[in-house]
Design a protein around this motif. Structure first.
Motif, short mmCIF file in Angstrom:
data_model
loop_
_atom_site.label_atom_id
_atom_site.label_comp_id
_atom_site.label_asym_id
_atom_site.label_seq_id
_atom_site.Cartn_x
_atom_site.Cartn_y
_atom_site.Cartn_z
N ARG A 126 6.22 82.00 -45.93
CA ARG A 126 7.40 82.61 -45.31
C ARG A 126 7.71 81.94 -43.98
N GLU A 127 6.67 81.71 -43.18
CA GLU A 127 6.88 81.05 -41.89
C GLU A 127 7.39 79.62 -42.11
N GLY A 128 6.82 78.94 -43.12
CA GLY A 128 7.22 77.56 -43.37
C GLY A 128 8.67 77.43 -43.80
N LEU A 129 9.12 78.30 -44.69
CA LEU A 129 10.50 78.24 -45.16
C LEU A 129 11.48 78.61 -44.04
N GLU A 130 11.13 79.63 -43.24
CA GLU A 130 11.97 79.98 -42.10
C GLU A 130 12.05 78.83 -41.12
N THR A 131 10.91 78.18 -40.87
CA THR A 131 10.89 77.05 -39.94
C THR A 131 11.76 75.90 -40.44
N ALA A 132 11.61 75.56 -41.73
CA ALA A 132 12.38 74.45 -42.30
C ALA A 132 13.88 74.72 -42.18
N LEU A 133 14.29 75.95 -42.51
CA LEU A 133 15.71 76.28 -42.46
C LEU A 133 16.24 76.28 -41.03
N PHE A 134 15.50 76.91 -40.12
CA PHE A 134 16.00 77.01 -38.75
C PHE A 134 15.95 75.66 -38.04
N VAL A 135 14.91 74.86 -38.32
CA VAL A 135 14.83 73.52 -37.71
C VAL A 135 15.98 72.66 -38.21
N TRP A 136 16.27 72.73 -39.50
CA TRP A 136 17.37 71.94 -40.04
C TRP A 136 18.69 72.34 -39.39
N ALA A 137 18.91 73.64 -39.26
CA ALA A 137 20.15 74.12 -38.64
C ALA A 137 20.19 73.74 -37.16
#
Length: 311
Positions: A126-137
């Motif tokens: 969950r942390e990894g997917l949130e990080t990937a999405l927010f970092v990309w944005a």
């Protein structure tokens, strides 16, 4: 760059602390045999998070300009929503995170290897997917075509790994409640900038109007390519010529969210208690009024029956 460093540090440390708690618990309880499934779940979570980030980055390049802006704007809004939920959740549960994870791990140990893999995967994934999405944005918002946002994220993650290792070794004591409160507050500021940029993307995709309606234009005073313009862009996702809609959305998100997040826990509890007491008093008053009406009607009818009986 600082904003992206903060994202990498905050999200990386959350995942790192989860790993430390899981591993330390298994080591202390003599269940080293369960470490391999846990590390397997963590590795799968990291791989899926990286694949998700790569899919966002390279998959969007095949789209038309308007489709890219539509995708970027939509995912930016989703990312801000997820991060906002995450910072509030972490502040509320930081003190009880260890107990919660221990309980989940005990249940997984009783169920077998597959449950251990799933527990570690869900805890870190969950942390990894949130990080990937927010970092990309955030990278899109703070500097497309520049490597500095990505460098900031990687430095933040590297710092989080070092801190997590020191935490595991017992060489570092962290007040998790204060740490997640202050970093969460700063992350809300970063999220406000990402949200404003996402709105701009949706305007460029012609999903929202008002692209030509500028709130102000200070590009001559704060040139985007100057060192201070770059600094403001990297830290706050500052834009020198935002639209009225961008500024409006930025303010409507940042002010109430930051005020609620930084409000003392006791203040929030007292507000909820006051609301509950007021609701209870209202219910009691309504019940008393309704009961009185029934009693009054009953008494009236009873009195009428008595009079009828007297007659």
């Amino acid at each position: 760059m600082f904003g992206n460093y903060l994202i990498g540090l905050r999200e990386g440390l959350e995942a790192g602390l989860v790993v430390c708690i899981l591993v330390a618990y298994l080591v202390k309880t003599g269940r080293r045999d369960a470490l391999r499934p846990v590390w397997t779940g963590i590795a799968i979570a990291c791989a899926i998070s990286l694949a998700f980030g790569a899919a966002l980055e390279f998959g969007s390049q095949e789209l038309t300009f308007e489709a890219q802006e539509m995708l970027g704007g939509s995912l930016s809004v989703i990312a801000v929503g997820l991060v906002t939920w995450m910072v509030f959740w972490m502040r509320r549960t930081a003190r009880h995170l260890r107990t919660e994870l221990h309980g989940r791990l005990d249940t997984a140990l009783a169920m077998g290897t597959g449950a251990l893999v799933a527990t570690a995967f869900l805890a870190v994934g969950r942390e990894g997917l949130e990080t990937a999405l927010f970092v990309w944005a955030s990278v899109r918002a703070s500097g497309e075509g520049s490597s500095s946002p990505l460098v900031g994220v990687l430095l933040g993650i590297a710092t989080a790994i070092v801190l997590s290792w020191l935490f595991y070794r017992g060489a570092l004591r962290i007040n998790l409640s204060k740490f997640f409160t202050w970093t969460g507050g700063m992350l809300v500021v970063v999220a406000a900038g990402v949200l404003a940029y996402g709105v701009h993307d949706l305007q460029e995709a012609r999903f929202l109007g008002g692209l030509e309606n500028k709130a102000f234009d200070v590009t001559t005073t704060i040139p985007p390519d100057s060192w201070y313009g770059t600094l403001l862009k990297g830290v706050f996702n500052f834009q020198a010529d935002p639209t009225v809609l961008q500024v409006t959305v930025w303010a409507l998100y940042l002010i109430p969210t930051l005020a609620l997040f930084l409000a003392p826990v006791g203040f929030r509890r007292s507000v909820r208690t006051t609301d509950q007491k007021a609701q209870k008093a209202t219910d009691e008053k309504a019940g008393s009024t309704g009961g009185g009406a029934r009693d009054g009607d009953g008494t009236g009818r009873h009195g009428e029956r008595l009079r009828d009986g007297t007659r």
